[in-house]
Design a protein around this motif. Structure first.
Motif, PDB file in Angstrom:
ATOM      1  N   ARG A 399       2.749 -10.100  -7.294  1.00  0.00           N
ATOM      2  CA  ARG A 399       2.770  -9.523  -8.637  1.00  0.00           C
ATOM      3  C   ARG A 399       2.587 -10.627  -9.669  1.00  0.00           C
ATOM      4  NH1 ARG A 399       8.258  -7.239  -9.364  1.00  0.00           N
ATOM      5  NH2 ARG A 399       7.376  -6.162 -11.181  1.00  0.00           N
ATOM      6  N   PRO A 400       1.964 -10.327 -10.805  1.00  0.00           N
ATOM      7  CA  PRO A 400       1.747 -11.361 -11.826  1.00  0.00           C
ATOM      8  C   PRO A 400       3.040 -11.984 -12.326  1.00  0.00           C
ATOM      9  CG  PRO A 400       0.381  -9.437 -12.253  1.00  0.00           C
ATOM     10  CD  PRO A 400       1.337  -9.053 -11.174  1.00  0.00           C
ATOM     11  N   ASP A 401       4.122 -11.179 -12.417  1.00  0.00           N
ATOM     12  CA  ASP A 401       5.381 -11.702 -12.947  1.00  0.00           C
ATOM     13  C   ASP A 401       6.350 -12.098 -11.842  1.00  0.00           C
ATOM     14  OD1 ASP A 401       5.626  -9.150 -12.075  1.00  0.00           O
ATOM     15  OD2 ASP A 401       6.875  -8.428 -13.728  1.00  0.00           O
ATOM     16  N   GLY A 402       5.841 -12.313 -10.625  1.00  0.00           N
ATOM     17  CA  GLY A 402       6.684 -12.739  -9.520  1.00  0.00           C
ATOM     18  C   GLY A 402       7.027 -11.606  -8.580  1.00  0.00           C
ATOM     19  N   GLY A 403       7.279 -11.967  -7.348  1.00  0.00           N
ATOM     20  CA  GLY A 403       7.588 -10.960  -6.346  1.00  0.00           C
ATOM     21  C   GLY A 403       6.337 -10.493  -5.615  1.00  0.00           C
ATOM     22  N   TRP A 404       6.498  -9.423  -4.881  1.00  0.00           N
ATOM     23  CA  TRP A 404       5.435  -8.909  -4.015  1.00  0.00           C
ATOM     24  C   TRP A 404       5.384  -7.402  -4.149  1.00  0.00           C
ATOM     25  CZ3 TRP A 404       2.117 -11.936  -1.297  1.00  0.00           C
ATOM     26  CH2 TRP A 404       1.285 -11.317  -0.357  1.00  0.00           C
ATOM     27  N   GLU A 405       4.209  -6.841  -3.961  1.00  0.00           N
ATOM     28  CA  GLU A 405       4.086  -5.388  -4.049  1.00  0.00           C
ATOM     29  C   GLU A 405       3.175  -4.873  -2.946  1.00  0.00           C
ATOM     30  OE1 GLU A 405       2.305  -4.098  -7.668  1.00  0.00           O
ATOM     31  OE2 GLU A 405       0.452  -5.235  -7.376  1.00  0.00           O
ATOM     32  N   VAL A 406       3.492  -3.695  -2.462  1.00  0.00           N
ATOM     33  CA  VAL A 406       2.661  -2.957  -1.508  1.00  0.00           C
ATOM     34  C   VAL A 406       2.468  -1.568  -2.086  1.00  0.00           C
ATOM     35  CG1 VAL A 406       2.489  -1.989   0.800  1.00  0.00           C
ATOM     36  CG2 VAL A 406       3.484  -4.265   0.482  1.00  0.00           C
ATOM     37  N   ARG A 407       1.219  -1.190  -2.252  1.00  0.00           N
ATOM     38  CA  ARG A 407       0.907   0.143  -2.769  1.00  0.00           C
ATOM     39  C   ARG A 407      -0.015   0.850  -1.774  1.00  0.00           C
ATOM     40  NH1 ARG A 407       2.547   0.624  -8.023  1.00  0.00           N
ATOM     41  NH2 ARG A 407       2.945  -1.346  -9.137  1.00  0.00           N
ATOM     42  N   ALA A 408       0.243   2.124  -1.569  1.00  0.00           N
ATOM     43  CA  ALA A 408      -0.564   2.919  -0.642  1.00  0.00           C
ATOM     44  C   ALA A 408      -0.893   4.254  -1.274  1.00  0.00           C
ATOM     45  CB  ALA A 408       0.182   3.138   0.673  1.00  0.00           C
ATOM     46  N   GLU A 409      -2.098   4.732  -0.965  1.00  0.00           N
ATOM     47  CA  GLU A 409      -2.542   6.060  -1.393  1.00  0.00           C
ATOM     48  C   GLU A 409      -3.014   6.820  -0.160  1.00  0.00           C
ATOM     49  OE1 GLU A 409      -5.537   5.635  -4.330  1.00  0.00           O
ATOM     50  OE2 GLU A 409      -4.193   4.779  -5.847  1.00  0.00           O
ATOM     51  N   LEU A 410      -2.374   7.931   0.118  1.00  0.00           N
ATOM     52  CA  LEU A 410      -2.695   8.763   1.275  1.00  0.00           C
ATOM     53  C   LEU A 410      -3.129  10.133   0.781  1.00  0.00           C
ATOM     54  CD1 LEU A 410       0.381   7.872   3.540  1.00  0.00           C
ATOM     55  CD2 LEU A 410      -1.855   6.738   3.434  1.00  0.00           C
ATOM     56  N   PRO A 411      -4.369  10.561   1.095  1.00  0.00           N
ATOM     57  CA  PRO A 411      -4.842  11.862   0.610  1.00  0.00           C
ATOM     58  C   PRO A 411      -4.083  13.005   1.261  1.00  0.00           C
ATOM     59  CG  PRO A 411      -6.421  10.913   2.142  1.00  0.00           C
ATOM     60  CD  PRO A 411      -5.392   9.856   1.893  1.00  0.00           C
ATOM     61  N   LEU A 412      -3.878  14.053   0.475  1.00  0.00           N
ATOM     62  CA  LEU A 412      -3.202  15.252   0.957  1.00  0.00           C
ATOM     63  C   LEU A 412      -4.196  16.404   1.021  1.00  0.00           C
ATOM     64  CD1 LEU A 412       0.061  15.073  -1.184  1.00  0.00           C
ATOM     65  CD2 LEU A 412      -0.245  14.361   1.197  1.00  0.00           C
ATOM     66  N   PRO A 413      -4.046  17.321   1.979  1.00  0.00           N
ATOM     67  CA  PRO A 413      -4.931  18.490   2.018  1.00  0.00           C
ATOM     68  C   PRO A 413      -4.685  19.394   0.816  1.00  0.00           C
ATOM     69  CG  PRO A 413      -3.141  18.738   3.594  1.00  0.00           C
ATOM     70  CD  PRO A 413      -3.052  17.331   3.054  1.00  0.00           C
TER      71      PRO A 413
END
Length: 417
Positions: A399-413
């Motif tokens: 992350r720009p301000d420190g730390g770590w991020e994980v983002r996920a996008e899962l399509p739904l029917p």
């Protein structure tokens, strides 16, 4: 197999069958040569029988050399007509030769043989003063029938070969599909085992390290830590037994429910007990999810929190679950020190894309709290594979301000209104 069936199979062998054809044609063709004495004609000399034998003998090799067989038989028939030997009602050897060319020679050769036969018959009938319309009709019908029967046999044989090739291709396709399914199932089990082992063992290690620290000053707290280690280990063993059961029986997977987003509260509580404060926020209506999306969402959050425990150091984490629209959005953010050690070769902003790998190959182990990039693992790769199989994507990076991020996008029917 009965004796008659064995005899029939032996007689239908190509070489044996062709020898029998040659013998039958010789017997039929030689009959006019045996009857001249009864009609007052001069007896036929030995070379006449040899000429008839010359017409029939090439039939033994008719399948291997159809064109040459027809040429030799045609020459022998022409010689027989020139020397005025008694002739059979029909040139049986010529009919078999024409059938053979139509059935076994190349298509162009078969058509050429049909044209040449028609021309030769026309010349013979025109030269013969005794020929009438009936002779024209009978001869052309008989030779045309022989050629058409041969062409039909060729067509049936080619169709049979095409069916055999199609069946062989179908077998190859089925084998390849079966191998693909096996590989996919193997990869799925590997991902599940990695997620289960990495998460639970990481919790046990963190709690075990905290035990000696709290033991001198707070024995009661130490007892809680060790109880938590025991519970985590039992849960890990239970899930491992479930996964290994899939390898032993087909229906073992259905013995226990797979984890899903409904278990995120319990997951967050377990991580809090391990020493990492976690806040879980759910936005939108928690409608039932497809099994694949449900399991993948849980595993992605589990892996991200495991990495926070292992690499973030003293930190806090926030888990967000958003059901908005036709996409399930997940995010796991921490404010730890793991990202401080990320250099130019670390995981980029799109560390996990459609293929599940970072731009520079950094895997599940991410970046340690000491700022060094460890060997590539399977965590980020596994998260990317899960999302890719569902048509989604995963993003992991600092992350720009420190730390770590994980983002996920899962399509739904699409849901019915």
């Amino acid at each position: 197999m009965s004796r008659w069936a064995e005899m029939r199979a032996w007689l239908l062998r190509p070489v044996v069958f062709d020898v029998l054809i040659a013998v039958v044609v010789f017997i039929v063709s030689v009959q006019p040569l045996l009857q001249p004495q009864g009609c007052g004609c001069p007896p036929v000399r030995w070379w006449g029988y040899g000429l008839v034998l010359t017409q029939c003998l090439p039939l033994v090799w008719r399948r291997r050399f159809p064109v040459w067989t027809a040429v030799l038989i045609g020459i022998a028939l022409a010689v027989q007509g020139e020397v005025a030997l008694p002739e059979p009602v029909l040139p049986f050897a010529g009919l078999v030769a024409l059938y053979t060319v139509a059935a076994h020679a190349r298509r162009k050769q078969a058509v050429l043989a049909a044209v040449l036969t028609a021309v030769v018959l026309l010349v013979i009938l025109v030269v013969d003063p005794a020929a009438d319309a009936q002779d024209y009709t009978v001869l052309y019908l008989i030779f045309a029938t022989a050629w058409l029967l041969g062409d039909s046999a060729r067509s049936r044989r080619e169709r049979a070969l095409q069916l055999e090739e199609s069946a062989a291709q179908l077998r190859l396709t089925r084998n390849a599909e079966a191998q693909r399914v096996v590989v996919e199932e193997r990869n799925r089990i590997a991902r599940e085992m990695h997620d289960v082992v990495a998460h639970h063992v990481s919790l046990m290690v963190v709690q075990a390290e905290a035990g000696p620290v709290v033991l001198p000053g707070a024995p009661d707290k130490a007892v809680e830590v060790f109880d938590s280690i025991s519970a985590t280990g039992k849960q890990a063993l239970a899930q491992m037994r479930q996964l290994l059961g899939v390898l032993r029986t087909e229906d073992a997977a259905g013995r226990a429910p797979q984890p899903g987003v409904h278990g995120l509260d319990e997951l967050a509580a377990a991580v809090r007990e391990a020493g990492l404060p976690v806040e879980l926020v759910v936005t939108g209506s928690g409608l039932p999810l497809p099994a694949g999306v449900d399991l993948s969402a849980y595993r992605i959050v589990q892996e991200a929190l495991t990495n926070c425990l292992r690499h973030a150091g003293p930190a806090r984490a926030w888990v967000s679950l958003d059901y908005g629209g036709q996409t399930l959005r997940l995010s796991v953010i921490d404010d730890g020190v793991g990202a401080d050690g990320v250099g130019a070769d670390g995981v980029g902003v799109d560390g996990v894309g459609a293929d599940g790998v970072g731009a520079n190959g950094v895997g599940a182990d991410g970046v340690g709290a000491n700022g060094h990039t460890p060997a590539a693992g399977n965590g980020l790769v596994g998260m990317g594979e899960r999302a890719r199989l569902l048509g989604g994507r995963v993003h992991a990076g600092p992350r720009p301000d420190g730390g770590w991020e994980v983002r996920a996008e899962l399509p739904l029917p699409e849901r019915s209104q």
